[in-house]
Design a protein around this motif. Sequence first.
Motif, PDB file in Angstrom:
ATOM      1  N   GLY A   1     -11.114   3.393  16.328  1.00  0.00           N
ATOM      2  CA  GLY A   1     -10.392   3.778  15.140  1.00  0.00           C
ATOM      3  C   GLY A   1      -8.907   3.714  15.352  1.00  0.00           C
ATOM      4  N   ILE A 263      -9.266  10.306   8.777  1.00  0.00           N
ATOM      5  CA  ILE A 263      -8.744   9.880   7.468  1.00  0.00           C
ATOM      6  C   ILE A 263      -9.834  10.181   6.453  1.00  0.00           C
ATOM      7  CG2 ILE A 263      -7.844   7.944   6.115  1.00  0.00           C
ATOM      8  CD1 ILE A 263      -5.987   8.574   8.377  1.00  0.00           C
ATOM      9  N   ARG A 379       4.852   7.115   6.601  1.00  0.00           N
ATOM     10  CA  ARG A 379       4.370   5.760   6.833  1.00  0.00           C
ATOM     11  C   ARG A 379       3.884   5.082   5.556  1.00  0.00           C
ATOM     12  NH1 ARG A 379       0.897   1.949   9.069  1.00  0.00           N
ATOM     13  NH2 ARG A 379      -1.212   2.718   9.067  1.00  0.00           N
ATOM     14  N   GLU A 394      -8.465   1.802   1.383  1.00  0.00           N
ATOM     15  CA  GLU A 394      -9.436   2.669   0.719  1.00  0.00           C
ATOM     16  C   GLU A 394      -9.860   2.105  -0.636  1.00  0.00           C
ATOM     17  OE1 GLU A 394      -6.795   3.700   2.377  1.00  0.00           O
ATOM     18  OE2 GLU A 394      -7.766   4.809   4.003  1.00  0.00           O
TER      19      GLU A 394
HETATM   20  C1  DHB Z   1      -7.098   4.167   9.380  1.00  0.00           C
HETATM   21  C2  DHB Z   1      -5.757   4.449   9.153  1.00  0.00           C
HETATM   22  C3  DHB Z   1      -5.324   4.661   7.871  1.00  0.00           C
HETATM   23  O1  DHB Z   1      -4.024   4.948   7.617  1.00  0.00           O
HETATM   24  C4  DHB Z   1      -6.206   4.588   6.799  1.00  0.00           C
HETATM   25  O2  DHB Z   1      -5.753   4.792   5.562  1.00  0.00           O
HETATM   26  C5  DHB Z   1      -7.559   4.333   7.039  1.00  0.00           C
HETATM   27  C6  DHB Z   1      -7.996   4.127   8.328  1.00  0.00           C
HETATM   28  C7  DHB Z   1      -7.565   3.936  10.781  1.00  0.00           C
HETATM   29  O3  DHB Z   1      -6.723   3.815  11.690  1.00  0.00           O
HETATM   30  O4  DHB Z   1      -8.785   3.902  10.996  1.00  0.00           O
END
Ligand code: DHB
Length: 510
Positions: A1, A263, A379, A394
Amino acid sequence: GLTGLALSVPVLSGCGRGPTRGHTLRFDTEAFEELTDTIATAGGDRSVTYRFYRAIPYVAKPVDVACQSLNISVPVAIDAVPVDASRAPILFANSVGGYLPSSTVKATGVGAGGMTGMPGMGAMPPGDPPPDAMAQVGSGGNAMISRAGRMVNNARLALAAGNVVVEPGARGRTLRNDEGAYYGVAPAAIVDLKAAVRYLRANRHKVPGNMDRIVSSGTSAGGALSALLGASADDTLYDEALAAVGAADASDAVFAAAAWCPITDLDHADMAYEWNWGDNPLATGGLVDPLESAQLAGAFAGYQASLGLHGEGVAALTAETLGPYLVESYLQPAADRYLASLPAAERATYLFTHSFIRYVDRRSGFSWADFRAHVGARRKSLPAFDAFDLSAPENNLFGLGKTKARHFTTYSLRKASGDPTAVLDADLPRTLEQMNPMPFLLEGNRARAKHWWLRVGTRDTDTSLSVLANLAAVAAARGDDVDAAMYWDAGHGANEDADDFIAWISRIAD
Ligand code: DHB
């Protein structure tokens, strides 16, 4: 992740549909190769000999067998001392990042192919990757970032501590079949992880390890899925989807759930983000629309109140109390741990440069506003998750059929369409529920994980810090054992106490 890491890691395997033959779901105890790996631990290098079972399909009717397969690593000797892992805890370490497809079928050993030893795997470059970087990779692996900027890998450390390690793949949002349909969008990934746990339980007399001591782990999107796996255990909401892939008939409950920078709570993530980071400038300079930010932050207040949560011995957790609560329960302790870990000279320098901390007189410590100013740039733009132009990961996660991306919040749908009465597609409320651990914890799902390990860096502006705090608070409110903490000044994907996590597994499993 780990979006940042993924940039420097060769893609081990994308998913992609394999032959659609049926699979027996019977575990073959003899189908392993014996490997020996040197694993660096806090106590020094360990030479670990283990049985490696690779690419085992975990559903009877896979739609993508490269994703819907898992690897199992079983330690047999550590530093030449034989170990019996037949009743050891099982670390169920997903490697999902970015809600993308993940596969470990081409891995050549524990921890996604021994990625830690690969060239180019040194310290992380500073800063975050561009948002679309995550679209370029298919497997995050199980590596994370330590305080020293080196890679740490829970799967490898858990194996070196004598645990069984299971590394499942799962479908992800970008997968498309020949007809152009997106078959890895929500809730595919959680359905797959549940199916993988069911496979293990259905084979409980053959797969080594203690099926009553499964500890799930994941980072970011993988952390979200790990928490969701723990929270939603055995809920009937997934029955149809599990039947469709031919999941084994067994429980998908896990003993414990660990999540780094999850998340999650996506239905409320845009609101939460503006509540937390709304006043912070964008990385590109400039601010988001202050009216829209205030609207979303205002909506967060209603949501937060509706949770009815309390801090530890503290008043109700509302949009007003939550900031000071975060400072008191998470941020100041994180700063204290960080400062205590520094050599005296470095500590003095840090305190001089960051005078808001006022460490010598802790009682006048920093405010929630001080902290947000310290973090600086946010960010993500506004809305952080349900982008007006459907460009966020998403939006794709909540795609359907041949539709790549959809709105999943009423706020963004109405703003983007210009129709103040627009309503979400009829299937979405259920899909959102299938993807959110909070409702299952709020209702006190009896089969849920009762042990929680939750971590996030204080500089992680990928989502609101309230997401982790609310998860911890609701699990604690249900009487669960919760170990929740933040890493001071750490960013997305940080894991600064991996050894403590491994010790925690042993402690709770006892
Ligand atoms: C991940 C990071 C994010 O900012 C997001 O919106 C969804 C997933 C990630 O690193 O898995």
